[in-house]
Write a protein that holds these residues in place. Structure first.
Motif, PDB file in Angstrom:
ATOM      1  N   GLY A  15     -22.024  35.743 -19.167  1.00  0.00           N
ATOM      2  CA  GLY A  15     -23.244  35.169 -19.723  1.00  0.00           C
ATOM      3  C   GLY A  15     -24.354  36.181 -19.931  1.00  0.00           C
ATOM      4  N   ARG A  66     -22.113  36.255 -31.205  1.00  0.00           N
ATOM      5  CA  ARG A  66     -22.525  36.752 -29.885  1.00  0.00           C
ATOM      6  C   ARG A  66     -22.955  38.228 -29.949  1.00  0.00           C
ATOM      7  NH1 ARG A  66     -18.919  37.157 -25.871  1.00  0.00           N
ATOM      8  NH2 ARG A  66     -17.115  37.456 -27.260  1.00  0.00           N
ATOM      9  N   ASN A  83     -24.310  39.700 -26.417  1.00  0.00           N
ATOM     10  CA  ASN A  83     -24.871  38.579 -25.662  1.00  0.00           C
ATOM     11  C   ASN A  83     -23.764  37.613 -25.261  1.00  0.00           C
ATOM     12  OD1 ASN A  83     -27.475  39.652 -26.143  1.00  0.00           O
ATOM     13  ND2 ASN A  83     -27.673  38.481 -28.045  1.00  0.00           N
ATOM     14  N   SER A  84     -24.090  36.760 -24.332  1.00  0.00           N
ATOM     15  CA  SER A  84     -23.140  35.733 -23.864  1.00  0.00           C
ATOM     16  C   SER A  84     -21.786  36.352 -23.534  1.00  0.00           C
ATOM     17  CB  SER A  84     -22.970  34.650 -24.936  1.00  0.00           C
ATOM     18  OG  SER A  84     -24.209  34.055 -25.250  1.00  0.00           O
ATOM     19  N   LYS A  86     -18.353  37.533 -21.932  1.00  0.00           N
ATOM     20  CA  LYS A  86     -17.280  36.827 -21.246  1.00  0.00           C
ATOM     21  C   LYS A  86     -16.378  37.851 -20.546  1.00  0.00           C
ATOM     22  CE  LYS A  86     -17.125  33.574 -25.127  1.00  0.00           C
ATOM     23  NZ  LYS A  86     -16.257  32.969 -26.179  1.00  0.00           N
TER      24      LYS A  86
END
Length: 115
Positions: A15, A66, A83-84, A86
Protein backbone atom coordinates in the motif's frame (compact mmCIF):
# COMPACT_ATOMS: atom_id res chain seq x y z
CA UNK A 1 28.29 5.55 -24.72
CA UNK A 2 25.39 6.40 -22.44
CA UNK A 3 25.70 5.61 -18.76
CA UNK A 4 22.48 4.77 -16.97
CA UNK A 5 22.04 4.64 -13.20
CA UNK A 6 18.95 3.91 -11.14
CA UNK A 7 18.29 4.94 -7.56
CA UNK A 8 15.48 5.12 -5.06
CA UNK A 9 14.83 1.48 -4.33
CA UNK A 10 14.16 0.21 -0.85
CA UNK A 11 11.71 -1.59 1.37
CA UNK A 12 8.12 -0.51 1.74
CA UNK A 13 4.94 -1.96 3.20
CA UNK A 14 2.05 -3.02 0.98
CA UNK A 15 0.00 0.00 0.00
CA UNK A 16 3.01 2.28 0.26
CA UNK A 17 4.79 4.38 -2.34
CA UNK A 18 8.27 4.79 -3.73
CA UNK A 19 9.77 6.95 -6.42
CA UNK A 20 12.58 5.56 -8.52
CA UNK A 21 14.98 7.75 -10.45
CA UNK A 22 17.03 6.93 -13.51
CA UNK A 23 19.83 9.18 -14.69
CA UNK A 24 21.21 8.81 -18.22
CA UNK A 25 24.31 10.66 -19.33
CA UNK A 26 24.66 12.65 -22.51
CA UNK A 27 23.87 16.04 -23.93
CA UNK A 28 20.89 14.85 -25.98
CA UNK A 29 18.85 13.25 -23.19
CA UNK A 30 15.70 14.89 -24.54
CA UNK A 31 15.98 12.60 -27.58
CA UNK A 32 16.18 9.40 -25.53
CA UNK A 33 13.31 6.99 -25.26
CA UNK A 34 13.31 5.78 -21.66
CA UNK A 35 11.91 2.59 -20.23
CA UNK A 36 11.49 0.78 -16.93
CA UNK A 37 11.64 -2.98 -16.55
CA UNK A 38 11.64 -5.28 -13.56
CA UNK A 39 12.74 -8.77 -12.70
CA UNK A 40 11.24 -10.58 -9.77
CA UNK A 41 13.10 -13.44 -8.07
CA UNK A 42 12.93 -16.56 -10.21
CA UNK A 43 11.09 -14.80 -13.03
CA UNK A 44 11.96 -13.31 -16.38
CA UNK A 45 12.41 -9.61 -16.82
CA UNK A 46 9.18 -7.82 -17.71
CA UNK A 47 8.45 -4.45 -19.18
CA UNK A 48 6.83 -1.94 -16.82
CA UNK A 49 6.52 1.43 -18.55
CA UNK A 50 8.15 3.68 -21.07
CA UNK A 51 8.18 7.22 -22.28
CA UNK A 52 9.15 8.44 -25.73
CA UNK A 53 11.24 11.51 -26.41
CA UNK A 54 8.06 13.49 -27.04
CA UNK A 55 6.45 12.38 -23.82
CA UNK A 56 4.13 9.59 -24.89
CA UNK A 57 3.75 7.05 -22.08
CA UNK A 58 2.67 3.43 -22.00
CA UNK A 59 2.26 1.02 -19.12
CA UNK A 60 1.91 -2.68 -18.58
CA UNK A 61 -1.51 -3.78 -17.41
CA UNK A 62 -0.05 -4.90 -14.09
CA UNK A 63 0.96 -1.37 -13.09
CA UNK A 64 -1.49 0.82 -15.00
CA UNK A 65 -3.23 3.24 -12.67
CA UNK A 66 -0.67 2.73 -9.92
CA UNK A 67 2.66 3.71 -11.50
CA UNK A 68 3.53 6.93 -13.31
CA UNK A 69 6.55 7.54 -15.51
CA UNK A 70 7.81 11.07 -16.01
CA UNK A 71 10.97 12.82 -17.10
CA UNK A 72 12.95 15.95 -16.38
CA UNK A 73 15.13 16.66 -19.38
CA UNK A 74 17.00 19.41 -17.55
CA UNK A 75 18.20 16.78 -15.07
CA UNK A 76 18.71 13.93 -17.54
CA UNK A 77 16.39 11.92 -15.34
CA UNK A 78 13.31 9.79 -15.71
CA UNK A 79 11.18 8.85 -12.73
CA UNK A 80 8.87 6.02 -11.84
CA UNK A 81 6.35 6.96 -9.17
CA UNK A 82 4.97 3.76 -7.68
CA UNK A 83 1.82 3.92 -5.56
CA UNK A 84 -0.37 1.28 -3.96
CA UNK A 85 2.52 -1.13 -3.99
CA UNK A 86 1.83 -4.84 -3.71
CA UNK A 87 4.00 -7.75 -2.66
CA UNK A 88 4.09 -8.88 -6.29
CA UNK A 89 5.82 -5.60 -7.22
CA UNK A 90 8.93 -6.85 -5.43
CA UNK A 91 11.71 -6.94 -8.01
CA UNK A 92 14.90 -5.40 -9.26
CA UNK A 93 13.84 -2.41 -11.34
CA UNK A 94 16.04 -1.47 -14.26
CA UNK A 95 15.98 1.47 -16.58
CA UNK A 96 17.07 1.73 -20.17
CA UNK A 97 17.76 4.54 -22.57
CA UNK A 98 17.25 4.18 -26.29
CA UNK A 99 18.77 6.48 -28.86
CA UNK A 100 19.95 6.11 -32.45
CA UNK A 101 19.15 2.42 -32.51
CA UNK A 102 21.07 1.54 -29.38
CA UNK A 103 19.83 0.54 -25.95
CA UNK A 104 21.74 1.24 -22.77
CA UNK A 105 20.89 -0.38 -19.44
CA UNK A 106 21.49 0.44 -15.83
CA UNK A 107 22.27 -2.15 -13.18
CA UNK A 108 18.97 -1.84 -11.38
CA UNK A 109 17.65 -0.99 -7.96
CA UNK A 110 15.87 -3.38 -5.62
CA UNK A 111 12.32 -2.74 -4.48
CA UNK A 112 10.95 -4.96 -1.72
CA UNK A 113 7.29 -4.77 -0.76
CA UNK A 114 6.65 -6.63 2.46
CA UNK A 115 4.85 -6.29 5.75
Amino acid sequence: QVHVMESGGGSVQPGGSLRLSCYASGSIFSRYAMGWYRQAPGKQREWVADMTSVGTTTYSDSVKGRFTISRDNAKNTVYLQMNSLKAEDTAVYSCNAGVYGKIYWGKGTLVTVSS
